[in-house]
Design a protein around this motif. Structure first.
Motif, mmCIF file in Angstrom:
data_model
loop_
_atom_site.group_PDB
_atom_site.id
_atom_site.type_symbol
_atom_site.label_atom_id
_atom_site.label_comp_id
_atom_site.label_asym_id
_atom_site.label_seq_id
_atom_site.Cartn_x
_atom_site.Cartn_y
_atom_site.Cartn_z
ATOM 1 N N GLU A 216 4.040 1.714 6.423
ATOM 2 C CA GLU A 216 4.591 1.521 8.171
ATOM 3 C C GLU A 216 3.835 0.344 8.378
ATOM 4 O OE1 GLU A 216 5.391 6.354 9.251
ATOM 5 O OE2 GLU A 216 3.280 5.470 9.458
ATOM 6 N N ILE A 217 2.673 0.150 8.085
ATOM 7 C CA ILE A 217 2.019 -1.106 8.514
ATOM 8 C C ILE A 217 2.633 -2.400 7.964
ATOM 9 C CG2 ILE A 217 0.033 -2.399 8.387
ATOM 10 C CD1 ILE A 217 -1.663 0.231 8.632
ATOM 11 N N LEU A 218 3.163 -2.327 6.685
ATOM 12 C CA LEU A 218 3.684 -3.421 6.207
ATOM 13 C C LEU A 218 5.197 -3.526 7.008
ATOM 14 C CD1 LEU A 218 3.180 -2.948 2.444
ATOM 15 C CD2 LEU A 218 2.402 -4.979 3.698
ATOM 16 N N ASP A 219 5.905 -2.440 7.186
ATOM 17 C CA ASP A 219 7.440 -2.683 7.719
ATOM 18 C C ASP A 219 6.800 -3.129 9.360
ATOM 19 O OD1 ASP A 219 8.612 -1.347 5.622
ATOM 20 O OD2 ASP A 219 8.679 0.447 6.369
ATOM 21 N N ALA A 220 6.151 -2.771 10.083
ATOM 22 C CA ALA A 220 5.750 -3.071 11.448
ATOM 23 C C ALA A 220 5.456 -4.597 11.584
ATOM 24 C CB ALA A 220 4.720 -2.345 12.043
ATOM 25 N N THR A 221 4.632 -4.983 10.485
ATOM 26 C CA THR A 221 4.410 -6.294 10.347
ATOM 27 C C THR A 221 5.408 -7.322 9.840
ATOM 28 O OG1 THR A 221 2.175 -5.738 9.538
ATOM 29 C CG2 THR A 221 2.694 -7.998 9.091
ATOM 30 N N ALA A 222 6.211 -6.917 9.218
ATOM 31 C CA ALA A 222 7.579 -7.601 8.982
ATOM 32 C C ALA A 222 8.303 -7.442 10.204
ATOM 33 C CB ALA A 222 8.225 -7.013 7.843
ATOM 34 N N ALA A 223 8.426 -6.639 10.802
ATOM 35 C CA ALA A 223 9.435 -6.699 12.154
ATOM 36 C C ALA A 223 8.591 -7.562 13.154
ATOM 37 C CB ALA A 223 9.400 -5.106 12.729
ATOM 38 N N ALA A 224 7.503 -7.458 13.475
ATOM 39 C CA ALA A 224 6.595 -8.480 14.232
ATOM 40 C C ALA A 224 7.033 -9.895 14.028
ATOM 41 C CB ALA A 224 5.244 -8.403 14.213
ATOM 42 N N ASN A 226 9.772 -10.877 12.519
ATOM 43 C CA ASN A 226 11.300 -11.235 12.838
ATOM 44 C C ASN A 226 11.944 -11.042 11.476
ATOM 45 O OD1 ASN A 226 11.451 -11.109 15.651
ATOM 46 N ND2 ASN A 226 10.755 -12.995 15.594
ATOM 47 N N LEU A 227 11.422 -10.364 10.332
ATOM 48 C CA LEU A 227 11.885 -10.256 9.005
ATOM 49 C C LEU A 227 12.396 -8.888 8.775
ATOM 50 C CD1 LEU A 227 8.955 -12.199 7.042
ATOM 51 C CD2 LEU A 227 11.006 -13.129 7.590
ATOM 52 N N PRO A 228 13.270 -8.956 7.816
ATOM 53 C CA PRO A 228 13.886 -7.504 7.531
ATOM 54 C C PRO A 228 12.644 -6.513 6.884
ATOM 55 C CG PRO A 228 14.600 -8.939 5.860
ATOM 56 C CD PRO A 228 13.888 -9.817 6.974
ATOM 57 N N ARG A 229 12.669 -5.396 6.730
ATOM 58 C CA ARG A 229 11.919 -4.253 6.304
ATOM 59 C C ARG A 229 11.787 -4.535 4.600
ATOM 60 N NH1 ARG A 229 13.123 1.473 7.796
ATOM 61 N NH2 ARG A 229 11.543 1.715 6.144
ATOM 62 N N PRO A 230 10.632 -5.028 4.127
ATOM 63 C CA PRO A 230 10.573 -5.049 2.683
ATOM 64 C C PRO A 230 11.107 -3.888 2.075
ATOM 65 C CG PRO A 230 8.626 -5.675 3.714
ATOM 66 C CD PRO A 230 9.346 -4.869 4.448
ATOM 67 N N ARG A 231 12.029 -4.165 0.785
ATOM 68 C CA ARG A 231 12.376 -2.893 -0.014
ATOM 69 C C ARG A 231 11.214 -2.395 -0.917
ATOM 70 N NH1 ARG A 231 18.534 -5.050 -1.564
ATOM 71 N NH2 ARG A 231 19.294 -5.369 0.636
ATOM 72 N N ALA A 232 11.247 -1.201 -0.929
ATOM 73 C CA ALA A 232 10.043 -0.721 -1.601
ATOM 74 C C ALA A 232 10.463 0.241 -2.601
ATOM 75 C CB ALA A 232 9.239 0.111 -0.807
ATOM 76 N N ILE A 233 9.879 -0.012 -3.811
ATOM 77 C CA ILE A 233 10.111 0.985 -5.052
ATOM 78 C C ILE A 233 8.791 1.614 -5.177
ATOM 79 C CG2 ILE A 233 10.874 1.266 -7.469
ATOM 80 C CD1 ILE A 233 12.305 -1.487 -7.183
ATOM 81 N N GLU A 234 8.865 2.947 -5.174
ATOM 82 C CA GLU A 234 7.636 3.813 -5.337
ATOM 83 C C GLU A 234 7.059 4.025 -6.905
ATOM 84 O OE1 GLU A 234 6.352 7.842 -3.548
ATOM 85 O OE2 GLU A 234 6.277 6.464 -2.017
ATOM 86 N N VAL A 235 6.003 3.931 -6.999
ATOM 87 C CA VAL A 235 5.398 3.892 -8.547
ATOM 88 C C VAL A 235 4.417 4.848 -8.450
ATOM 89 C CG1 VAL A 235 4.887 3.018 -10.753
ATOM 90 C CG2 VAL A 235 6.506 1.765 -9.249
ATOM 91 N N PRO A 236 4.522 6.262 -8.729
ATOM 92 C CA PRO A 236 3.475 7.130 -8.524
ATOM 93 C C PRO A 236 2.138 6.871 -9.577
ATOM 94 C CG PRO A 236 5.665 8.066 -8.904
ATOM 95 C CD PRO A 236 5.597 6.832 -9.288
ATOM 96 N N LEU A 237 2.289 6.268 -10.493
ATOM 97 C CA LEU A 237 1.020 6.221 -11.276
ATOM 98 C C LEU A 237 0.393 4.921 -11.199
ATOM 99 C CD1 LEU A 237 2.424 7.681 -14.616
ATOM 100 C CD2 LEU A 237 1.044 8.860 -12.665
ATOM 101 N N LEU A 238 0.775 4.055 -10.142
ATOM 102 C CA LEU A 238 -0.005 2.554 -9.967
ATOM 103 C C LEU A 238 -1.293 2.810 -9.400
ATOM 104 C CD1 LEU A 238 0.667 -0.169 -10.829
ATOM 105 C CD2 LEU A 238 1.632 -0.507 -8.326
ATOM 106 N N SER A 239 -2.288 2.687 -9.969
ATOM 107 C CA SER A 239 -3.722 2.862 -9.216
ATOM 108 C C SER A 239 -3.714 1.862 -8.525
ATOM 109 C CB SER A 239 -4.639 2.845 -10.303
ATOM 110 O OG SER A 239 -4.965 1.604 -10.888
ATOM 111 N N ALA A 240 -4.962 1.954 -7.458
ATOM 112 C CA ALA A 240 -5.362 1.070 -6.288
ATOM 113 C C ALA A 240 -6.160 -0.253 -7.125
ATOM 114 C CB ALA A 240 -6.310 1.621 -5.619
#
Length: 325
Positions: A216-224, A226-240
């Protein structure tokens, strides 16, 4: 206040640079500690700069001599595998030097305790707070999660990702929740900490008003921006830890530090309460959207981003503008 002296450690860092003028306005004589006095003077002008590393006991003693208070903003993240032990040892030495110098209060800005296991970075931040509070000098430990402002490393990571990646592969752990806080509110918290009644050392959390996931922080930053929300593909096993590797290609953040920050995002970072804001009479805090807008405004005032990524950002912003017509 005109006769009081404060030691500002980390004076050339993001928070130190931001709080310095407020300390001046409140009548403090501010002694600014930095590892490179000539560089600090060149970048930030003439101040009472003191050069040295707090790991040096002699530096601690000399820097604290004659000080009424101290603001502790230093860290050693990214400086080797043993940075956590080094940070705690330095904090203990600082607390003892402050006692010997007759310092009346220490204010420390650390990190929020995570809901689960702490990363090396967060564990070290909390351990430093414990070490300072265990000393003889009354200490207020203030704990913040993500600080939003131009110059904040965590904000820089978020800002660059939102500006540069129209599509992202996101790990599932980016659903973890946090309460980002504006640098403007953090400065208010730090300034008030020198006047709060303190019968004994204590720690307080500094939550922002919004509870948000990293996604949500990434989406809100894009909105600030004036860019479209980044499209996201969730990958469950991608570690930090694995996710941190591609940050070096996308963001301007120092990777050795950024990887430690990202490792701390795998669990919720939520405040215990917002009691401190009520204690200091600052219950109304800045929303994330406004804090992001001010951070972007401050960045724009310093000029455009250079290099290939800067060119790409401007092209993307122009395309978004044309689509919005």
């Amino acid at each position: 206040m005109t006769s009081k002296t404060i030691l500002l450690t980390g004076a050339s860092g993001f928070v130190g640079r931001t709080v310095w003028p407020r300390l001046q306005e409140q009548g403090w004589h501010v002694r600014c500690l930095t590892r490179d006095r000539e560089r600090a003077r060149r970048l930030y002008g003439e101040r009472d700069w003191v050069q040295g590393d707090l790991a040096d006991a002699t530096v601690c003693a000399q820097a604290l001599a004659g000080c009424d208070a101290a603001l502790y903003l230093v860290h050693s993240i990214g400086e080797g595998a043993q940075f956590g032990r080094h940070e705690v040892d330095t904090a203990k030495q600082f607390a003892e030097a402050a006692r010997k110098a007759g310092v009346g209060r220490i204010v420390y800005l650390g990190g929020v305790a995570p809901a689960g296991a702490a990363s090396a970075h967060l564990g070290s931040r909390l351990a430093v707070g414990e070490a300072l509070r265990a000393g003889a000098v009354p200490t207020i430990e203030l704990r913040a999660s993500m600080i939003v402002g131009h110059g904040s490393l965590s904000w820089l990571i978020v800002r660059d990702l939102a500006a540069r990646l129209p599509m992202m592969v996101l790990p599932a752990w980016l659903r973890s929740l946090t309460q980002p806080v504006a640098i403007e509110d953090v400065v208010e918290a730090l300034m008030a900490a020198f006047d709060v009644p303190l019968p004994q050392s204590a720690s307080f959390d500094l939550p922002g008003p919004d509870v948000m996931s990293a996604h949500e922080i990434l989406d809100a930053t894009a909105a600030a921006m004036n860019l479209p929300r980044p499209r996201a593909i969730e990958v469950p096993l991608l570690s930090a830890r694995l996710s941190a590797h591609w940050l070096r290609f996308v963001t301007r953040a120092d990777w050795s530090v950024a990887k430690e920050l990202v490792a701390g995002l795998t669990t919720d970072l939520l405040a215990r309460d917002d009691a401190y804001w009520h204690l200091i009479g600052h219950a109304s805090r800045m929303a994330f959207a406004e804090a992001a807008r001010l951070a972007l405004q401050a960045e724009a005032a310093q000029g455009t981003v250079q290099g290939a990524w800067g060119h790409f950002e401007r092209l993307r912003a122009k395309a978004a503008h044309l689509r919005g017509r």
